[in-house]
Design an enzyme around this catalytic site. Structure first.
Site, mmCIF file in Angstrom:
data_model
loop_
_atom_site.group_PDB
_atom_site.id
_atom_site.type_symbol
_atom_site.label_atom_id
_atom_site.label_comp_id
_atom_site.label_asym_id
_atom_site.label_seq_id
_atom_site.Cartn_x
_atom_site.Cartn_y
_atom_site.Cartn_z
ATOM 1 N N PRO A 30 0.825 -1.210 0.000
ATOM 2 C CA PRO A 30 0.000 0.000 0.000
ATOM 3 C C PRO A 30 0.864 1.268 0.000
ATOM 4 O O PRO A 30 1.989 1.279 0.515
ATOM 5 C CB PRO A 30 -0.800 -0.123 1.309
ATOM 6 C CG PRO A 30 -0.809 -1.584 1.621
ATOM 7 C CD PRO A 30 0.509 -2.102 1.133
ATOM 8 N N PHE A 31 0.298 2.334 -0.580
ATOM 9 C CA PHE A 31 0.923 3.650 -0.606
ATOM 10 C C PHE A 31 2.274 3.649 -1.328
ATOM 11 O O PHE A 31 3.129 4.480 -1.047
ATOM 12 C CB PHE A 31 1.074 4.208 0.822
ATOM 13 C CG PHE A 31 -0.205 4.170 1.614
ATOM 14 C CD1 PHE A 31 -1.251 5.030 1.312
ATOM 15 C CD2 PHE A 31 -0.361 3.249 2.649
ATOM 16 C CE1 PHE A 31 -2.425 4.990 2.040
ATOM 17 C CE2 PHE A 31 -1.544 3.203 3.376
ATOM 18 C CZ PHE A 31 -2.579 4.074 3.069
ATOM 19 N N ARG A 32 2.474 2.696 -2.246
ATOM 20 C CA ARG A 32 3.709 2.574 -3.026
ATOM 21 C C ARG A 32 4.939 2.300 -2.153
ATOM 22 O O ARG A 32 6.067 2.613 -2.515
ATOM 23 C CB ARG A 32 3.944 3.825 -3.902
ATOM 24 C CG ARG A 32 2.828 4.046 -4.914
ATOM 25 C CD ARG A 32 3.170 5.116 -5.925
ATOM 26 N NE ARG A 32 2.090 5.318 -6.862
ATOM 27 C CZ ARG A 32 1.891 4.604 -7.973
ATOM 28 N NH1 ARG A 32 2.720 3.615 -8.267
ATOM 29 N NH2 ARG A 32 0.882 4.867 -8.782
ATOM 30 N N LEU A 33 4.701 1.714 -0.998
ATOM 31 C CA LEU A 33 5.804 1.312 -0.114
ATOM 32 C C LEU A 33 6.195 -0.134 -0.451
ATOM 33 O O LEU A 33 6.199 -1.018 0.403
ATOM 34 C CB LEU A 33 5.382 1.450 1.349
ATOM 35 C CG LEU A 33 4.838 2.827 1.746
ATOM 36 C CD1 LEU A 33 4.415 2.821 3.206
ATOM 37 C CD2 LEU A 33 5.887 3.898 1.494
ATOM 38 N N HIS A 34 6.508 -0.345 -1.703
ATOM 39 C CA HIS A 34 6.696 -1.693 -2.228
ATOM 40 C C HIS A 34 7.908 -2.381 -1.605
ATOM 41 O O HIS A 34 8.805 -1.736 -1.056
ATOM 42 C CB HIS A 34 6.860 -1.646 -3.746
ATOM 43 C CG HIS A 34 5.799 -0.863 -4.447
ATOM 44 N ND1 HIS A 34 4.452 -1.056 -4.200
ATOM 45 C CD2 HIS A 34 5.873 0.126 -5.382
ATOM 46 C CE1 HIS A 34 3.739 -0.230 -4.959
ATOM 47 N NE2 HIS A 34 4.582 0.502 -5.671
#
Length: 202
Positions: free
Chosen positions: A177-181
């Site tokens: 989520p939230f581009r916290l890959h």
């Protein structure tokens, strides 16, 4: 914000690939073996296209093509490549970089013989990547070759072969989520063949 611990385990990357690929075979609706293949000319001009991975053996990832196509010519002149598997339904990716090897004639023969007959005919009929005057020209060649080999086995063209990408680096990417890959990159030591890995910032 997600507070999940590391999910991409630090294990032997081929085993991790097999685990992810098995999941993709179950979950991905269309062509889980489809992979983007990047090649480059000796002067470093890149190109990329989709191919199908046909096998994962003990040393690398195999695909087959016309060696006189654009990708074939680039691979023969500059035997390096990169692959990207993107399984959108799983929200996962695997990037693979390495050297290119041509498979043996025996291996290419065996795979060619396993293909559907129409695919075999198409391989003979197609001057892949070269200009085509009209679709009718191609269909005419297909019909002629089909008639020529009616009732007979179709031989593998000498320029139709397979290539193996032998990886020196593999990166596993998982959506968060939230581009916290999450990303984990494996690199193989050229001398020992041992793999090491580290997490990367997204």
């Amino acid at each position: 914000m997600s507070n999940e611990a590391d999910a991409i385990v630090s294990e032997e990357p081929f085993a991790l690939f097999d685990e992810w690929f098995a999941l993709a075979v179950k979950k991905e609706l269309n062509d889980p073996e489809a992979v983007a293949l990047a090649t480059a000319t000796p002067s470093a001009a890149p190109s990329v296209r989709m191919v199908l991975m046909k096998e994962r053996d003990s040393t690398g990832f195999l695909f087959y093509t016309n060696a006189q196509s654009r990708k074939g010519c680039e691979l023969m002149a500059n035997p390096q490549g990169a692959m990207l598997f993107h399984w959108k339904s799983l929200r996962r990716q695997i990037r693979i970089e390495g050297a290119i090897e041509q498979v043996s004639d025996e291996q290419a023969d065996a795979y060619f013989a396993s293909r559907a007959r129409d695919s075999q005919i198409g391989a003979l009929a197609s001057d892949q990547s070269r200009p085509l005057p009209s679709r009718a020209t191609f269909l005419g060649r297909i019909a002629k070759i089909g008639a020529t080999y009616l009732g007979r086995d179709i031989p593998r063209p000498s320029h139709w072969t397979g290539f193996r990408l032998v990886p020196h680096a593999m990166e596993f990417w998982m959506d968060r989520p939230f581009r916290l890959h999450e990303r984990r990159r494996f690199v193989r030591d050229a001398a020992s063949g041992a793999w090491t890995s580290e997490l990367l910032y997204p």
